[in-house]
Design a protein around this motif. Sequence first.
Motif, PDB file in Angstrom:
ATOM      1  N   GLU A  99      -6.502   5.014   3.876  1.00  0.00           N
ATOM      2  CA  GLU A  99      -5.368   4.200   3.430  1.00  0.00           C
ATOM      3  C   GLU A  99      -4.824   4.691   2.094  1.00  0.00           C
ATOM      4  OE1 GLU A  99      -6.837   0.248   3.323  1.00  0.00           O
ATOM      5  OE2 GLU A  99      -6.777  -0.035   5.503  1.00  0.00           O
TER       6      GLU A  99
ATOM      7  N   ARG B 226      12.654  11.914  -2.391  1.00  0.00           N
ATOM      8  CA  ARG B 226      13.968  11.424  -1.965  1.00  0.00           C
ATOM      9  C   ARG B 226      14.771  10.918  -3.150  1.00  0.00           C
ATOM     10  NH1 ARG B 226      11.121   9.319   2.580  1.00  0.00           N
ATOM     11  NH2 ARG B 226      11.052   7.246   1.600  1.00  0.00           N
TER      12      ARG B 226
ATOM     13  N   ALA C  44       6.573  11.194  -0.977  1.00  0.00           N
ATOM     14  CA  ALA C  44       7.798  11.377  -0.191  1.00  0.00           C
ATOM     15  C   ALA C  44       8.938  10.559  -0.782  1.00  0.00           C
ATOM     16  CB  ALA C  44       7.542  10.961   1.262  1.00  0.00           C
ATOM     17  N   LEU C  45       8.658   9.376  -1.268  1.00  0.00           N
ATOM     18  CA  LEU C  45       9.687   8.538  -1.879  1.00  0.00           C
ATOM     19  C   LEU C  45      10.176   9.147  -3.185  1.00  0.00           C
ATOM     20  CD1 LEU C  45      11.255   5.916  -1.637  1.00  0.00           C
ATOM     21  CD2 LEU C  45       9.379   4.749  -2.821  1.00  0.00           C
TER      22      LEU C  45
ATOM     23  N   ALA D  57      -2.881   7.949   2.683  1.00  0.00           N
ATOM     24  CA  ALA D  57      -1.589   7.679   3.328  1.00  0.00           C
ATOM     25  C   ALA D  57      -0.606   7.069   2.346  1.00  0.00           C
ATOM     26  CB  ALA D  57      -1.796   6.749   4.526  1.00  0.00           C
ATOM     27  N   GLU D  58      -1.068   6.165   1.514  1.00  0.00           N
ATOM     28  CA  GLU D  58      -0.192   5.536   0.525  1.00  0.00           C
ATOM     29  C   GLU D  58       0.301   6.552  -0.497  1.00  0.00           C
ATOM     30  OE1 GLU D  58       2.001   2.459  -0.922  1.00  0.00           O
ATOM     31  OE2 GLU D  58       0.740   2.470   0.879  1.00  0.00           O
ATOM     32  N   GLU D  59      -0.574   7.467  -0.881  1.00  0.00           N
ATOM     33  CA  GLU D  59      -0.171   8.501  -1.836  1.00  0.00           C
ATOM     34  C   GLU D  59       0.887   9.422  -1.236  1.00  0.00           C
ATOM     35  OE1 GLU D  59      -2.249  11.722  -4.863  1.00  0.00           O
ATOM     36  OE2 GLU D  59      -3.451  10.643  -3.389  1.00  0.00           O
ATOM     37  N   GLN D  60       0.738   9.770   0.044  1.00  0.00           N
ATOM     38  CA  GLN D  60       1.733  10.600   0.707  1.00  0.00           C
ATOM     39  C   GLN D  60       3.085   9.889   0.783  1.00  0.00           C
ATOM     40  OE1 GLN D  60       1.548  13.772   1.662  1.00  0.00           O
ATOM     41  NE2 GLN D  60      -0.534  13.856   0.829  1.00  0.00           N
ATOM     42  N   ARG D  61       3.072   8.579   1.060  1.00  0.00           N
ATOM     43  CA  ARG D  61       4.325   7.826   1.115  1.00  0.00           C
ATOM     44  C   ARG D  61       4.988   7.790  -0.254  1.00  0.00           C
ATOM     45  NH1 ARG D  61       1.401   4.469   4.798  1.00  0.00           N
ATOM     46  NH2 ARG D  61       0.770   3.067   3.092  1.00  0.00           N
ATOM     47  N   ALA D  62       4.174   7.632  -1.318  1.00  0.00           N
ATOM     48  CA  ALA D  62       4.735   7.594  -2.665  1.00  0.00           C
ATOM     49  C   ALA D  62       5.351   8.929  -3.047  1.00  0.00           C
ATOM     50  CB  ALA D  62       3.646   7.207  -3.661  1.00  0.00           C
TER      51      ALA D  62
END
Length: 206
Positions: free
Chosen positions: A180, A194, A190-191, A183-188
Motif C-alpha cells: 500500500e 502532472r 505521478a501526480l 502504491a501510494e508513493e507511485q500515485r504521489a
Amino acid sequence: MAEPDSGQFPAFEDFKGDLRKAERKVAGEIDPGARAVVVAVAVLAVLLSFVLPHTGSVTGIDVLTFNSDAAAENVTITSRIFVWLQLVFGVGFSALALITRRWFFAWVALCGSAVSCVAGMLAWWSRNTPGVSGYAPPSGVGVGLVVGWIAMFVIVFHWSRVVWTRTSYQLTLEAQRRDEAAAEEQRALALQRRRAPRPADPDTEG
C-alpha cells in the motif's frame, strides 16, 4: 522547469508516518493463540510449587525468604536462584507477556526461564549430592521442586514457539502495508509529474 514542491503532499507524509508506526506495532506484537492457555496453566503450576515442599518440610516460599527452616535444611544457593528465577521470569515476565502481548516480554520470559531450567537441574542435584565437606543434605527433592521444574520446561517450550514463529497473518499484514505504501508513493509521484509545468515550445515563441 519548476521543481515540484515537496510540501504539496503533507497528507501522504502523515500517512507514511502512521504506516510505519502501525507496522512497528504489529512487528512487536505476538499472537500466542491456544499456547497462551498452556503458559497460563504453567504459571499457575509455578505458583503452586511455591507452597509445596521444595525439600523436606521447607516450601518454595521458605526458600525464597531463606528463613530458619530453610537454613536448617541446608538449602543451597542453587535452590534459591532457581525459585527466584521462577518468580521473576516464570511468573512475572510471563504474565506481562500474556497481558500485553508484547514480543519483548515474551523474549525476556523465554531467556530467563531457560536459565531457570538449568538452575532447577542444579538444585535437584544439590539435594542428592553431599557437599564438599561430605555433609549430605538432610532431605531430598520435594514435590514442589519437581512441579516447578517441569512447569518451567513447559513455559520455555511454548514461549520459544511463540517468539520464533511469526504467524502468517502478521507476515501477510506487513506485506500488505508495504504494498500500500509503495502504491501510494507511485500515485504521489505521478501526480507531481502532472502538476509540474511543461517547458515552452520554441516553435510557438515570437
